[in-house]
Enzyme design. Structure first.
Site, mmCIF file in Angstrom:
data_model
loop_
_atom_site.group_PDB
_atom_site.id
_atom_site.type_symbol
_atom_site.label_atom_id
_atom_site.label_comp_id
_atom_site.label_asym_id
_atom_site.label_seq_id
_atom_site.Cartn_x
_atom_site.Cartn_y
_atom_site.Cartn_z
ATOM 1 C CG HIS A 179 56.124 -25.035 26.423
ATOM 2 N ND1 HIS A 179 57.032 -25.854 25.778
ATOM 3 C CD2 HIS A 179 55.517 -25.812 27.352
ATOM 4 C CE1 HIS A 179 56.967 -27.066 26.292
ATOM 5 N NE2 HIS A 179 56.054 -27.076 27.251
ATOM 6 C CG HIS A 180 62.835 -24.385 25.252
ATOM 7 N ND1 HIS A 180 63.295 -24.035 23.997
ATOM 8 C CD2 HIS A 180 63.911 -24.256 26.066
ATOM 9 C CE1 HIS A 180 64.579 -23.739 24.067
ATOM 10 N NE2 HIS A 180 64.968 -23.848 25.303
ATOM 11 C CB VAL A 181 57.098 -26.380 22.252
ATOM 12 C CG1 VAL A 181 55.905 -25.494 22.558
ATOM 13 C CG2 VAL A 181 56.839 -27.232 21.012
#
Length: 531
Positions: A179-181
């Site tokens: 996930h880009h987070v």
């Protein structure tokens, strides 16, 4: 995933859950990720002593309307040894706080990273299918991860998919889906490379190119003052210009509707992935002649490829409309209007790139951190920058590089990306994440493509004992029909094109056009040397 014909199953081993516990897991937490609630509405003050806040950009990525994931394909010369892979991940990546934490909401309503015990079995998946002999199976599998079910929020937000299929020189492949987070692409790639070693020297970290500082000439006090004044004026002017363009883009300024441009909702469409390897020697030869950088040549090469692709698509459309005769085109007023709208130099085509505002930690720092050293600064401290793509038909193909160098040089001077980050952070603190997320979506939706270039190792590396043949990164989930990444590795530049199939059904042709553009630039160099 069953609708796509892919069968996924988790790996189960007899290793105990205790062996996966984070080294700094403190007593008093049960560590059972199954007991954790999803971040929207969770409330557990017991985590406050362990956690750190989620960055503003990370909060945007967590919105359901902007569910972006980073995907990296690592090709292995030999079959993947699952036990060795798990041992390597446990001894490296799991020591990073983001890879052993989940996101929770505290009593104040703020999102925080909270450490948990990681069951690595839940994060390693083997791909099985009856079509593994297809030469495009790995690329298709990676593209289909864009429509895969969301990562389980009660576990750390990453997965490793073992795809037992060939791709190029690779016997099997490992695909990281994160996930880009967890972090920006540059930081995550640096962390991944910190887990690798030189194939010829397994004790040494890989060699990654770094920017060389230019030697500054000593100037007199008067000249230095006027130079400082001139640079300050340039910074002020280009920053003001970028701020105006960025503000207009987030509100209303849209790119031209071309065969490359998607519409709202394009992020939900099926994806298709293609890649092509190009010679770094050819890129460096063009760089030395034009006086630019590798990034200038790469962006110019992509611009030339997009120009060729648009020209081809428009020619096909004109033929389908029965306007193949040039005489008919110029005699018919309606045809003239069509041609004017489809002239490349009339089009507004822009690339949205992510700018990392935080200095990325070096491989040595990341290695020390994973070996128990001090934590390095991490997070999505990044912003957007909008680059106009010089789409046109030039007689001299090197003109694309010259134009690209001029565009990128102005962006290097501007502080527009910093303004976008600071204004977005301030807006988020005032009104919450909903409005900044909507504006961020508008910025991506109003531009044509996402673009990035990342420098990789100069020599071949091994990933936990597996010699790597290729590194193929991309991002899925953004509201754009086209995403172009360029990854350098082992003397080659891999162009990765990920597209929405309903908008751009043939990303392999786009890769071919970009490769042909590089060939034409090299041929132009040969012609000029003969003269």
């Amino acid at each position: 995933m069953e609708d796509t014909g892919l069968k996924l199953r988790s790996i189960r081993t007899r290793l105990s859950r205790q062996s996966y516990a984070a080294p700094d897991q403190q007593a008093g937490t049960n560590g059972d990720t199954k007991l954790l609630k999803e971040w929207p509405g969770a409330d557990d003050s017991a985590w406050l002593v362990h956690d750190e806040p989620v960055s503003p950009a990370g909060r945007v990525f967590l919105q359901s309307s902007f569910n972006a994931h980073i995907i990296v394909i690592l090709g292995s010369e030999v079959p993947i040894n699952v036990d060795v892979l798990k041992l390597g991940i446990r001894n490296t990546l799991l020591k990073h706080k983001r890879f052993r934490s989940v996101i929770r909401t505290n009593q104040k309503g703020n999102l925080h990273w909270a450490p948990v015990t990681v069951n690595l079995d839940d994060h390693i998946i083997i791909a099985g299918s009856d079509d593994v002999n297809s030469p495009t199976f790995v690329e298709a599998y990676a593209a289909q991860l864009a429509q895969a079910p969301p990562l389980e929020p009660s576990r750390p937000l990453f997965e490793f998919h073992i795809v037992r299929a060939k791709l190029g020189d690779a016997t099997e492949n490992v695909i990281l889906r994160a996930h880009h987070v967890l972090g920006d692409g540059t930081s995550l790639m640096s962390l991944l490379l910190a887990c690798t070693r030189k194939a010829e020297d397994p004790q040494s970290l890989p060699t990654v190119p770094t920017q060389r500082n230019r030697i500054r000439k000593k100037l007199s006090t008067l000249k230095a003052f006027f130079l400082f004044l001139w640079k300050s004026l340039l910074i002020l002017w280009y920053t003001l210009f970028d701020v105006c363009i960025f503000t207009a883009t987030t509100i209303w300024l849209n790119d031209s509707q071309t065969p490359l441009k998607g519409k709202r909702g394009v992020e939900k469409l099926p994806r298709k992935l293609a890649h092509r390897d190009l010679s770094m020697d050819d890129i460096k030869a063009i760089k030395s002649v034009t006086g630019g950088t590798v990034s200038d040549v790469v962006f110019g090469m992509v611009a030339a490829g997009l120009s060729r692709y648009l020209q081809q698509r428009y020619a096909e459309e004109m033929n389908c409309q029965g306007l193949s005769s040039m005489k008919m085109i110029f005699e018919d007023k309606h045809s003239k209007k069509i041609m004017k709208k489809k002239r490349l130099d009339y089009l507004r085509v822009r690339a949205c790139i992510m700018v990392n505002l935080r200095k990325s930690p070096g491989l040595q720092e990341l290695e020390r951190m994973m070996n128990g050293g001090p934590e390095v600064r991490w997070g999505n401290q990044m912003s957007y920058s909008i680059l106009p793509v010089p789409v046109a038909i030039f007689d001299n193909p090197l003109e694309y590089v010259v134009r690209s160098k001029s565009i990128i040089d102005k962006k290097k001077v501007s502080l527009g990306a910093l303004f976008a980050y600071q204004s977005g952070t301030m807006l988020m603190n005032l009104v919450g994440s909903e409005m900044p997320t909507r504006l961020t979506l508008n910025c991506s939706d109003h531009t044509t493509l996402a673009f990035s270039s990342v420098f990789g190792p100069l020599e071949q590396v091994e990933f936990f004992g597996h010699k790597i043949t290729h590194i193929i990164p991309t991002v899925v989930g953004q509201p754009q029909a086209l995403c172009v990444h360029v990854q350098t590795y082992m003397g080659k530049a891999t162009v990765v094109v990920c597209t929405a199939m309903d908008v751009i059904p043939d990303p392999e042709r786009l890769c071919e056009n970009i490769g042909d553009a590089l060939k034409s630039m090299k041929q132009q160099l040969s012609n000029e040397s003969i003269k």
